[in-house]
Design a protein around this motif. Sequence first.
Motif, PDB file in Angstrom:
ATOM      1  N   THR A 231       0.941  -1.243  -0.201  1.00 56.55           N
ATOM      2  CA  THR A 231      -0.074   0.102   0.116  1.00 56.55           C
ATOM      3  C   THR A 231       0.872   1.213   0.203  1.00 56.55           C
ATOM      4  N   ASP A 234       0.054   7.887   1.187  1.00 52.81           N
ATOM      5  CA  ASP A 234      -0.496   9.080   0.357  1.00 52.81           C
ATOM      6  C   ASP A 234       0.425  10.079   0.664  1.00 52.81           C
ATOM      7  N   LYS A 235       1.331  10.362   1.588  1.00 52.52           N
ATOM      8  CA  LYS A 235       2.079  11.440   1.562  1.00 52.52           C
ATOM      9  C   LYS A 235       3.310  10.956   2.334  1.00 52.52           C
ATOM     10  N   LYS A 289       3.003  10.468   8.020  1.00 56.99           N
ATOM     11  CA  LYS A 289       2.033  11.237   7.292  1.00 56.99           C
ATOM     12  C   LYS A 289       1.647  12.709   8.033  1.00 56.99           C
TER      13      LYS A 289
END
Length: 416
Positions: A231, A234-235, A289
Amino acid sequence: MATSKDERSHQGQNGVIFVSAPGKVILHGEHAVVYGKTALATSLNLRTFLRLKPTADGKVTLRLPDIDLNQTWELNSLQETFSDLLGKDVKDCNPPTKEQIEKLKTVDGYHEEDGTKGMALIAFVYLYLSITGSKKLEGCNALVVSQLPTGAGLGSSAAFSVCLAASLLRKVGAISVCGDSGLTTSDLELINKWAFEGERLIHGNPSGIDNSVSVFGGALRFKNKPQVSITPLDKMPQLRILLINTKVPRSTKELVAGVREKLDRYPSIINPVLEAVDNLAITCELVLKEMASAQTGDQMTLMMQLEELVDMNQHFLSILGVSHPSLQQICLTTSQYGLHSKLTGAGGGGCAFTLIRPDTIIKTIDAIDAKMRKCGYEAWETCLGGVGVVCHRSREDLEKFEAPADIYSDSDSDSD
């Protein structure tokens, strides 16, 4: 056979293609990942570069000067010997059969005693035939140069496989032209599938995390139980590190077996350690994150948390028995300058990384670098969390990525 106008639109001027892909480091989760725990891996701002240049001499050449590999084959001979690999749908990515692998081992230049070097040669032949054979084979010259040391656990073979897959897929027009928006998600997924097949040929049973990080860049969370799960985060903030190669050889297989023996002997002790590493990786993901979107004033507090996690994980890895005097020396030396280090990869030697605080002065890095080199180690200042595979559009773009001059010095094209 001349390249069609449609196919040339996917390539550089005169059909020359330039691609690059990053190496990787494991932030947290080494060894624990074998037991279904979480691992975090991130791309490394050291890259492998590949130039694919068409030729009209009926030959196929692979050059990897970093590992002293220079091999040329007759195109007609490859076509006749491996006709069963040709003419397939390039999106139908399947591994070679055992029979095909044994046949690939008869190709000129392969020697079993060459180990990984020999399997890299086979991976090239397989991907070249399987991907370009979906159209019609053409002569080519592939040159690969790298900023990554080989055999150091930094994903050099995965970066090679990714560059190879991307360049060949671009050659046949199976991935889109690289514009400002870069490659599409479907392009990246296709590159990753073929790169994984290259990795399987080189290493036998890889997890897939190295090639995935090299393709997508940034950071990935990886688990292999109850099923493989990769996975992307995202950041991911870009973090400065000092990467240090002890050059101490080690056997990943033996190190993994040693952890298994400890687990079997002391399950009530080692199981909690593995669980703690899992929680540590999950915590690190949350910190990363938060760091990616935090205000400047909060960055130092979060950096201190990352440093604490690095220290804890190094201690856990020592408990598992995979540290080494050379790695402990790195940790001790960098701690004298207020910096924090841990091994990355299998341990037992190999590489370590040191987190560099934003306010660290150059004099400090130079001092650590000098001490590391006195020990016979190699050190590079670089970054974590950079971009994944790139199809380069110009010489200026290559220079922006600090490509070695050899990658374009004897090419007959500098740009699209």
